[in-house]
Design a protein around this motif. Structure first.
Motif, PDB file in Angstrom:
ATOM      1  N   SER A 203       4.362 -18.674   1.943  1.00 42.73           N
ATOM      2  CA  SER A 203       4.435 -17.265   2.345  1.00 42.73           C
ATOM      3  C   SER A 203       4.079 -16.350   1.175  1.00 42.73           C
ATOM      4  O   SER A 203       3.442 -15.313   1.353  1.00 42.73           O
ATOM      5  N   LEU A 204       4.455 -16.742  -0.040  1.00 40.01           N
ATOM      6  CA  LEU A 204       4.092 -15.970  -1.219  1.00 40.01           C
ATOM      7  C   LEU A 204       2.573 -15.955  -1.403  1.00 40.01           C
ATOM      8  O   LEU A 204       1.977 -14.916  -1.661  1.00 40.01           O
ATOM      9  N   ARG A 205       1.942 -17.111  -1.251  1.00 41.15           N
ATOM     10  CA  ARG A 205       0.485 -17.187  -1.372  1.00 41.15           C
ATOM     11  C   ARG A 205      -0.193 -16.356  -0.288  1.00 41.15           C
ATOM     12  O   ARG A 205      -1.201 -15.699  -0.541  1.00 41.15           O
ATOM     13  N   GLY A 206       0.359 -16.362   0.897  1.00 39.88           N
ATOM     14  CA  GLY A 206      -0.196 -15.546   1.970  1.00 39.88           C
ATOM     15  C   GLY A 206      -0.073 -14.061   1.669  1.00 39.88           C
ATOM     16  O   GLY A 206      -1.013 -13.288   1.894  1.00 39.88           O
ATOM     17  N   ASP A 207       1.075 -13.655   1.139  1.00 41.26           N
ATOM     18  CA  ASP A 207       1.262 -12.254   0.754  1.00 41.26           C
ATOM     19  C   ASP A 207       0.248 -11.850  -0.313  1.00 41.26           C
ATOM     20  O   ASP A 207      -0.338 -10.777  -0.252  1.00 41.26           O
ATOM     21  N   CYS A 208       0.064 -12.728  -1.292  1.00 38.17           N
ATOM     22  CA  CYS A 208      -0.894 -12.426  -2.364  1.00 38.17           C
ATOM     23  C   CYS A 208      -2.312 -12.329  -1.819  1.00 38.17           C
ATOM     24  O   CYS A 208      -3.080 -11.448  -2.219  1.00 38.17           O
ATOM     25  N   ALA A 209      -2.673 -13.215  -0.914  1.00 36.18           N
ATOM     26  CA  ALA A 209      -4.018 -13.190  -0.333  1.00 36.18           C
ATOM     27  C   ALA A 209      -4.247 -11.905   0.448  1.00 36.18           C
ATOM     28  O   ALA A 209      -5.349 -11.340   0.423  1.00 36.18           O
ATOM     29  N   ARG A 210      -3.232 -11.423   1.122  1.00 32.00           N
ATOM     30  CA  ARG A 210      -3.384 -10.173   1.888  1.00 32.00           C
ATOM     31  C   ARG A 210      -3.469  -8.959   0.968  1.00 32.00           C
ATOM     32  O   ARG A 210      -4.130  -7.974   1.283  1.00 32.00           O
ATOM     33  N   MET A 211      -2.815  -9.017  -0.193  1.00 31.96           N
ATOM     34  CA  MET A 211      -2.814  -7.881  -1.100  1.00 31.96           C
ATOM     35  C   MET A 211      -4.002  -7.874  -2.056  1.00 31.96           C
ATOM     36  O   MET A 211      -4.345  -6.841  -2.615  1.00 31.96           O
ATOM     37  N   ALA A 212      -4.643  -9.024  -2.267  1.00 30.74           N
ATOM     38  CA  ALA A 212      -5.728  -9.132  -3.245  1.00 30.74           C
ATOM     39  C   ALA A 212      -6.823  -8.091  -3.056  1.00 30.74           C
ATOM     40  O   ALA A 212      -7.307  -7.526  -4.041  1.00 30.74           O
ATOM     41  N   PRO A 213      -7.248  -7.773  -1.832  1.00 30.23           N
ATOM     42  CA  PRO A 213      -8.303  -6.759  -1.694  1.00 30.23           C
ATOM     43  C   PRO A 213      -7.879  -5.366  -2.152  1.00 30.23           C
ATOM     44  O   PRO A 213      -8.724  -4.517  -2.412  1.00 30.23           O
ATOM     45  N   HIS A 214      -6.599  -5.124  -2.287  1.00 28.28           N
ATOM     46  CA  HIS A 214      -6.120  -3.802  -2.694  1.00 28.28           C
ATOM     47  C   HIS A 214      -6.181  -3.588  -4.197  1.00 28.28           C
ATOM     48  O   HIS A 214      -6.030  -2.471  -4.672  1.00 28.28           O
ATOM     49  N   TRP A 215      -6.345  -4.666  -4.952  1.00 28.22           N
ATOM     50  CA  TRP A 215      -6.372  -4.566  -6.406  1.00 28.22           C
ATOM     51  C   TRP A 215      -7.738  -4.994  -6.919  1.00 28.22           C
ATOM     52  O   TRP A 215      -8.358  -5.900  -6.394  1.00 28.22           O
ATOM     53  N   SER A 216      -8.175  -4.358  -7.955  1.00 26.38           N
ATOM     54  CA  SER A 216      -9.430  -4.771  -8.569  1.00 26.38           C
ATOM     55  C   SER A 216      -9.217  -4.904 -10.077  1.00 26.38           C
ATOM     56  O   SER A 216      -8.476  -4.136 -10.681  1.00 26.38           O
ATOM     57  N   ALA A 217      -9.878  -5.885 -10.647  1.00 29.30           N
ATOM     58  CA  ALA A 217      -9.774  -6.100 -12.085  1.00 29.30           C
ATOM     59  C   ALA A 217     -10.874  -5.315 -12.777  1.00 29.30           C
ATOM     60  O   ALA A 217     -11.977  -5.189 -12.250  1.00 29.30           O
ATOM     61  N   PRO A 218     -10.580  -4.761 -13.934  1.00 33.56           N
ATOM     62  CA  PRO A 218     -11.627  -4.043 -14.661  1.00 33.56           C
ATOM     63  C   PRO A 218     -12.710  -5.016 -15.116  1.00 33.56           C
ATOM     64  O   PRO A 218     -12.456  -6.195 -15.329  1.00 33.56           O
ATOM     65  N   ALA A 219     -13.915  -4.495 -15.245  1.00 36.80           N
ATOM     66  CA  ALA A 219     -15.016  -5.326 -15.724  1.00 36.80           C
ATOM     67  C   ALA A 219     -14.720  -5.773 -17.149  1.00 36.80           C
ATOM     68  O   ALA A 219     -14.213  -4.994 -17.950  1.00 36.80           O
ATOM     69  N   PRO A 220     -15.018  -7.038 -17.461  1.00 39.64           N
ATOM     70  CA  PRO A 220     -14.744  -7.503 -18.824  1.00 39.64           C
ATOM     71  C   PRO A 220     -15.629  -6.780 -19.838  1.00 39.64           C
ATOM     72  O   PRO A 220     -16.791  -6.517 -19.589  1.00 39.64           O
ATOM     73  N   VAL A 221     -15.029  -6.469 -20.958  1.00 31.90           N
ATOM     74  CA  VAL A 221     -15.744  -5.784 -22.026  1.00 31.90           C
ATOM     75  C   VAL A 221     -16.049  -6.816 -23.104  1.00 31.90           C
ATOM     76  O   VAL A 221     -15.124  -7.403 -23.665  1.00 31.90           O
ATOM     77  N   PRO A 222     -17.324  -7.065 -23.368  1.00 33.07           N
ATOM     78  CA  PRO A 222     -17.625  -8.064 -24.401  1.00 33.07           C
ATOM     79  C   PRO A 222     -17.190  -7.558 -25.773  1.00 33.07           C
ATOM     80  O   PRO A 222     -17.316  -6.373 -26.071  1.00 33.07           O
ATOM     81  N   PRO A 223     -16.661  -8.459 -26.586  1.00 32.26           N
ATOM     82  CA  PRO A 223     -16.221  -8.033 -27.922  1.00 32.26           C
ATOM     83  C   PRO A 223     -17.420  -7.625 -28.772  1.00 32.26           C
ATOM     84  O   PRO A 223     -18.496  -8.209 -28.671  1.00 32.26           O
ATOM     85  N   LEU A 224     -17.210  -6.625 -29.574  1.00 37.37           N
ATOM     86  CA  LEU A 224     -18.260  -6.181 -30.473  1.00 37.37           C
ATOM     87  C   LEU A 224     -18.280  -7.088 -31.700  1.00 37.37           C
ATOM     88  O   LEU A 224     -17.248  -7.384 -32.282  1.00 37.37           O
ATOM     89  N   SER A 225     -19.462  -7.539 -32.062  1.00 30.46           N
ATOM     90  CA  SER A 225     -19.538  -8.384 -33.244  1.00 30.46           C
ATOM     91  C   SER A 225     -19.643  -7.500 -34.484  1.00 30.46           C
ATOM     92  O   SER A 225     -20.205  -6.409 -34.452  1.00 30.46           O
ATOM     93  N   VAL A 226     -19.085  -7.984 -35.567  1.00 25.92           N
ATOM     94  CA  VAL A 226     -19.086  -7.251 -36.822  1.00 25.92           C
ATOM     95  C   VAL A 226     -19.820  -8.101 -37.849  1.00 25.92           C
ATOM     96  O   VAL A 226     -19.548  -9.295 -37.999  1.00 25.92           O
TER      97      VAL A 226
END
Length: 73
Positions: free
Chosen positions: A24-47
């Motif tokens: 039931s927890l996995r089902g709840d997470c699957a239903r909520m997943a479309p409501h959240w979005s992860a930010p695009a990954p930012v590549p590290p700057l090389s020095v």
């Protein structure tokens, strides 16, 4: 003190299981997943190594790292 009052808009036939199982927890997470979005990954700057200067390490820290086999060997 924990407030256990729950206000749910879920239909009554689905029930409200506060002691749900993993499925039931996995089902709840699957239903909520479309409501959240992860930010695009930012590549590290090389020095450039030439820009890294002025780093000092206390002698106690250097001895500690030297004594660690992962770093000193």
């Amino acid at each position: 003190m924990t407030n256990l009052k729950v206000h749910s808009s879920a239909p009554h036939h689905l029930g409200l299981d506060l002691e749900g199982d993993l499925a039931s927890l996995r089902g709840d997470c699957a239903r909520m997943a479309p409501h959240w979005s992860a930010p695009a990954p930012v590549p590290p700057l090389s020095v450039s190594p030439s820009r890294i200067h002025g780093v000092t390490v206390p002698s106690a820290s250097a001895r500690l790292l030297d004594a660690m086999s992962d770093y000193g060997d």
